[in-house]
Design a protein around this motif. Sequence first.
Motif, PDB file in Angstrom:
ATOM      1  N   GLY A  30     -40.957  22.306  -3.985  1.00  0.00           N
ATOM      2  CA  GLY A  30     -42.199  21.584  -4.291  1.00  0.00           C
ATOM      3  C   GLY A  30     -42.107  20.872  -5.627  1.00  0.00           C
ATOM      4  N   LEU A  31     -41.518  21.530  -6.613  1.00  0.00           N
ATOM      5  CA  LEU A  31     -41.385  20.924  -7.945  1.00  0.00           C
ATOM      6  C   LEU A  31     -40.488  19.690  -7.884  1.00  0.00           C
ATOM      7  CD1 LEU A  31     -42.494  21.638 -10.668  1.00  0.00           C
ATOM      8  CD2 LEU A  31     -40.441  22.905 -11.154  1.00  0.00           C
ATOM      9  N   TYR A  32     -39.406  19.797  -7.088  1.00  0.00           N
ATOM     10  CA  TYR A  32     -38.501  18.655  -6.910  1.00  0.00           C
ATOM     11  C   TYR A  32     -39.255  17.451  -6.336  1.00  0.00           C
ATOM     12  CZ  TYR A  32     -35.246  15.838  -4.184  1.00  0.00           C
ATOM     13  OH  TYR A  32     -34.589  14.799  -3.616  1.00  0.00           O
ATOM     14  N   GLY A  33     -40.130  17.722  -5.353  1.00  0.00           N
ATOM     15  CA  GLY A  33     -40.896  16.624  -4.761  1.00  0.00           C
ATOM     16  C   GLY A  33     -41.816  15.974  -5.779  1.00  0.00           C
ATOM     17  N   VAL A  34     -42.501  16.798  -6.583  1.00  0.00           N
ATOM     18  CA  VAL A  34     -43.419  16.235  -7.573  1.00  0.00           C
ATOM     19  C   VAL A  34     -42.655  15.391  -8.593  1.00  0.00           C
ATOM     20  CG1 VAL A  34     -45.031  16.805  -9.412  1.00  0.00           C
ATOM     21  CG2 VAL A  34     -45.094  18.071  -7.320  1.00  0.00           C
ATOM     22  N   LEU A  35     -41.436  15.840  -8.957  1.00  0.00           N
ATOM     23  CA  LEU A  35     -40.722  15.151 -10.034  1.00  0.00           C
ATOM     24  C   LEU A  35     -40.047  13.872  -9.561  1.00  0.00           C
ATOM     25  CD1 LEU A  35     -39.085  18.147 -11.868  1.00  0.00           C
ATOM     26  CD2 LEU A  35     -40.890  16.695 -12.703  1.00  0.00           C
ATOM     27  N   THR A  36     -39.517  13.846  -8.334  1.00  0.00           N
ATOM     28  CA  THR A  36     -38.670  12.711  -7.967  1.00  0.00           C
ATOM     29  C   THR A  36     -39.326  11.714  -7.023  1.00  0.00           C
ATOM     30  OG1 THR A  36     -37.733  13.959  -6.158  1.00  0.00           O
ATOM     31  CG2 THR A  36     -36.577  14.051  -8.243  1.00  0.00           C
ATOM     32  N   LYS A  37     -40.306  12.107  -6.241  1.00  0.00           N
ATOM     33  CA  LYS A  37     -40.837  11.181  -5.248  1.00  0.00           C
ATOM     34  C   LYS A  37     -41.712  10.118  -5.911  1.00  0.00           C
ATOM     35  CE  LYS A  37     -38.735  12.864  -2.016  1.00  0.00           C
ATOM     36  NZ  LYS A  37     -37.652  12.119  -1.416  1.00  0.00           N
ATOM     37  N   ARG A  38     -41.654   8.916  -5.369  1.00  0.00           N
ATOM     38  CA  ARG A  38     -42.475   7.836  -5.912  1.00  0.00           C
ATOM     39  C   ARG A  38     -43.678   7.532  -5.032  1.00  0.00           C
ATOM     40  NH1 ARG A  38     -39.184   2.776  -7.156  1.00  0.00           N
ATOM     41  NH2 ARG A  38     -38.883   2.854  -4.923  1.00  0.00           N
ATOM     42  N   ASP A  39     -43.725   8.186  -3.870  1.00  0.00           N
ATOM     43  CA  ASP A  39     -44.793   7.930  -2.914  1.00  0.00           C
ATOM     44  C   ASP A  39     -45.950   8.893  -3.190  1.00  0.00           C
ATOM     45  OD1 ASP A  39     -46.237   7.263  -0.783  1.00  0.00           O
ATOM     46  OD2 ASP A  39     -44.633   7.470   0.688  1.00  0.00           O
ATOM     47  N   LEU A  40     -47.177   8.363  -3.281  1.00  0.00           N
ATOM     48  CA  LEU A  40     -48.318   9.233  -3.608  1.00  0.00           C
ATOM     49  C   LEU A  40     -48.547  10.290  -2.534  1.00  0.00           C
ATOM     50  CD1 LEU A  40     -51.177   7.091  -5.139  1.00  0.00           C
ATOM     51  CD2 LEU A  40     -50.187   9.138  -6.050  1.00  0.00           C
ATOM     52  N   ILE A  41     -48.345   9.917  -1.246  1.00  0.00           N
ATOM     53  CA  ILE A  41     -48.567  10.893  -0.174  1.00  0.00           C
ATOM     54  C   ILE A  41     -47.578  12.040  -0.302  1.00  0.00           C
ATOM     55  CG2 ILE A  41     -48.672  11.194   2.304  1.00  0.00           C
ATOM     56  CD1 ILE A  41     -49.201   8.273   2.565  1.00  0.00           C
ATOM     57  N   LYS A  42     -46.306  11.696  -0.604  1.00  0.00           N
ATOM     58  CA  LYS A  42     -45.300  12.742  -0.745  1.00  0.00           C
ATOM     59  C   LYS A  42     -45.634  13.649  -1.930  1.00  0.00           C
ATOM     60  CE  LYS A  42     -42.568  11.741   2.631  1.00  0.00           C
ATOM     61  NZ  LYS A  42     -41.438  10.837   2.562  1.00  0.00           N
ATOM     62  N   ILE A  43     -46.199  13.072  -2.993  1.00  0.00           N
ATOM     63  CA  ILE A  43     -46.549  13.903  -4.151  1.00  0.00           C
ATOM     64  C   ILE A  43     -47.662  14.878  -3.787  1.00  0.00           C
ATOM     65  CG2 ILE A  43     -47.561  13.823  -6.457  1.00  0.00           C
ATOM     66  CD1 ILE A  43     -46.006  11.303  -6.931  1.00  0.00           C
ATOM     67  N   ILE A  44     -48.637  14.401  -3.000  1.00  0.00           N
ATOM     68  CA  ILE A  44     -49.721  15.299  -2.578  1.00  0.00           C
ATOM     69  C   ILE A  44     -49.162  16.427  -1.709  1.00  0.00           C
ATOM     70  CG2 ILE A  44     -51.806  15.424  -1.180  1.00  0.00           C
ATOM     71  CD1 ILE A  44     -52.454  12.617  -2.148  1.00  0.00           C
ATOM     72  N   LEU A  45     -48.225  16.074  -0.797  1.00  0.00           N
ATOM     73  CA  LEU A  45     -47.636  17.112   0.050  1.00  0.00           C
ATOM     74  C   LEU A  45     -46.845  18.114  -0.784  1.00  0.00           C
ATOM     75  CD1 LEU A  45     -46.378  15.107   3.153  1.00  0.00           C
ATOM     76  CD2 LEU A  45     -48.534  16.238   2.822  1.00  0.00           C
ATOM     77  N   SER A  46     -46.137  17.627  -1.834  1.00  0.00           N
ATOM     78  CA  SER A  46     -45.366  18.573  -2.646  1.00  0.00           C
ATOM     79  C   SER A  46     -46.276  19.509  -3.419  1.00  0.00           C
ATOM     80  CB  SER A  46     -44.445  17.852  -3.626  1.00  0.00           C
ATOM     81  OG  SER A  46     -44.253  16.540  -3.301  1.00  0.00           O
ATOM     82  N   LEU A  47     -47.438  18.985  -3.871  1.00  0.00           N
ATOM     83  CA  LEU A  47     -48.386  19.885  -4.541  1.00  0.00           C
ATOM     84  C   LEU A  47     -48.855  20.967  -3.571  1.00  0.00           C
ATOM     85  CD1 LEU A  47     -50.486  17.416  -6.658  1.00  0.00           C
ATOM     86  CD2 LEU A  47     -49.097  19.250  -7.493  1.00  0.00           C
ATOM     87  N   GLY A  48     -49.037  20.590  -2.282  1.00  0.00           N
ATOM     88  CA  GLY A  48     -49.391  21.596  -1.286  1.00  0.00           C
ATOM     89  C   GLY A  48     -48.325  22.667  -1.153  1.00  0.00           C
ATOM     90  N   ILE A  49     -47.036  22.237  -1.146  1.00  0.00           N
ATOM     91  CA  ILE A  49     -45.944  23.218  -1.034  1.00  0.00           C
ATOM     92  C   ILE A  49     -45.943  24.156  -2.227  1.00  0.00           C
ATOM     93  CG2 ILE A  49     -43.442  23.463  -0.952  1.00  0.00           C
ATOM     94  CD1 ILE A  49     -43.330  20.813   0.466  1.00  0.00           C
ATOM     95  N   LEU A  50     -46.176  23.604  -3.433  1.00  0.00           N
ATOM     96  CA  LEU A  50     -46.254  24.449  -4.636  1.00  0.00           C
ATOM     97  C   LEU A  50     -47.327  25.520  -4.473  1.00  0.00           C
ATOM     98  CD1 LEU A  50     -46.054  22.068  -7.709  1.00  0.00           C
ATOM     99  CD2 LEU A  50     -44.722  24.078  -7.346  1.00  0.00           C
ATOM    100  N   GLY A  51     -48.498  25.100  -3.966  1.00  0.00           N
ATOM    101  CA  GLY A  51     -49.588  26.053  -3.783  1.00  0.00           C
ATOM    102  C   GLY A  51     -49.231  27.149  -2.808  1.00  0.00           C
ATOM    103  N   TYR A  52     -48.592  26.769  -1.671  1.00  0.00           N
ATOM    104  CA  TYR A  52     -48.189  27.783  -0.692  1.00  0.00           C
ATOM    105  C   TYR A  52     -47.253  28.799  -1.319  1.00  0.00           C
ATOM    106  CZ  TYR A  52     -49.694  24.553   2.985  1.00  0.00           C
ATOM    107  OH  TYR A  52     -50.405  23.725   3.775  1.00  0.00           O
TER     108      TYR A  52
END
Lengths: 147, 112, 187
Positions: free
Chosen positions: B14-36
């Motif tokens: 999840g942290l990798y997604g938040v740091l590297t993705k440039r797409d806002l939707i992907k960032i929201i999904l990575s925050l969801g993974i962090l929460g899980y």
Amino acid sequence: MRQNDGMTLIVKTVTRISVWMILLYGIYIIFHGHLSPGGGFAGGVIIALAFLNVMLAYGRKFTSDWLNISFLHDVEAASATLFLIIGILGISIGGSFLANFLMKGELFALISSGTILPLNIVIGIKVGMSLFLVVWVLAGSKTVKGE
Amino acid sequence: MIVYLLCFALLLVGLYGVLTKRDLIKIILSLGILGYAVNLLLILFAYRNDSIYPILAKGKEVKQMVDPLPQALVLTSIVIELGTTAMLVALAIKLFEKYETFDITQIRRLKG
Amino acid sequence: MPVEPWLIFILSVMIIASIAALEMEDILSSIVAIGVVGLGVSLSFLFLQAPDLAIVQFLFEIFAVIILVRAFLKKDYHKEKPSTINKILAGVTVITLAAIFIFSISVFELLPPFGEPLMTTAQYYLDNGAKDTGAANLVSSIVLDYRAYDTLGEVTVLFAAILGTFTILRIKSKSKKEKTELDHAAK
């Protein structure tokens, strides 16, 4: 737009019957929160999903006629206040904030465990209404280009 | 031990997604993974060997039960997570309305 | 039945699904993969003897997938190819996170091992919960009696999040407003 008219006749007929069962199940989950798994959070989401089912099947216009949306806003805000009122009643009767001042009752009876049952109901209403309203607003925002 | 490490690996994904993705939707999904991952890690700390769920039943002998305290805390945390997800989705929709893209490198002007 | 092998299997599936969700091009596939991750969390809660949480997580997963699909599916947006510097930065990030993972192994060895929690406060709740509150569901008795103050905070946060969503979606973005002002000026 076409999607605002809702889905086909089959979906509408099934929804007309199943919505009441889903609502009843949500209410059951809320009322048995102190005896079995579940409680206000789970039951509230089930109630929100029942309303969401109507919105997806019948479209926004029918739903706004069937449900009074501004009334749902009032219910949502009132339930948060009701939680606080129960807490303040705990000060005046039980001695501390959110104290369990009602009768405890028998262990496995439905009407038991003091303020846990009313608080479960309040939280169920709160969660259900607020989640449904969020989806209502999100679905209502026109964001597609050229719409 | 290895369960903790796998759960921590999920958090790092999840942290990798938040740091590297440039797409806002992907960032929201990575925050969801962090929460899980965080919720699951708390419940993993609460498990106790050879014990049952913390709900009493009529006529059943009380054996060992798992730790109920993290379960109560995670219960509220899941609900709050959904609220924040809805708010992030609303922000993303507004940004899309204004800039007509989800790419965060294209969203330069933050004012106005 | 030992729980740990099942948990390792579910967690591996969840890690693969989350990597797939982040790397797939199609946005619908990403959202479905996130659904897989959430249902895996729900299944793990069931194995870890937390049926309360399993129900809530399952329902919220359905809800989140509906919200995400409803909000993002109709968008016509073009994904741009990542440039070389982005690829380099992603590689640096992966190496850093792998280093963090390797160094964290010694930290996790300090924690109590899996299956033996500390249970200092919780043992009091387990022993006296039914007597103090009269509720058979001890999780419910903690959420709404011992720690009802936390729940009040949760209700407040939920209220604030809903209000924030309403406020954000109600304001008109400035580009549209400027357009209408220009239209008025033209008239």
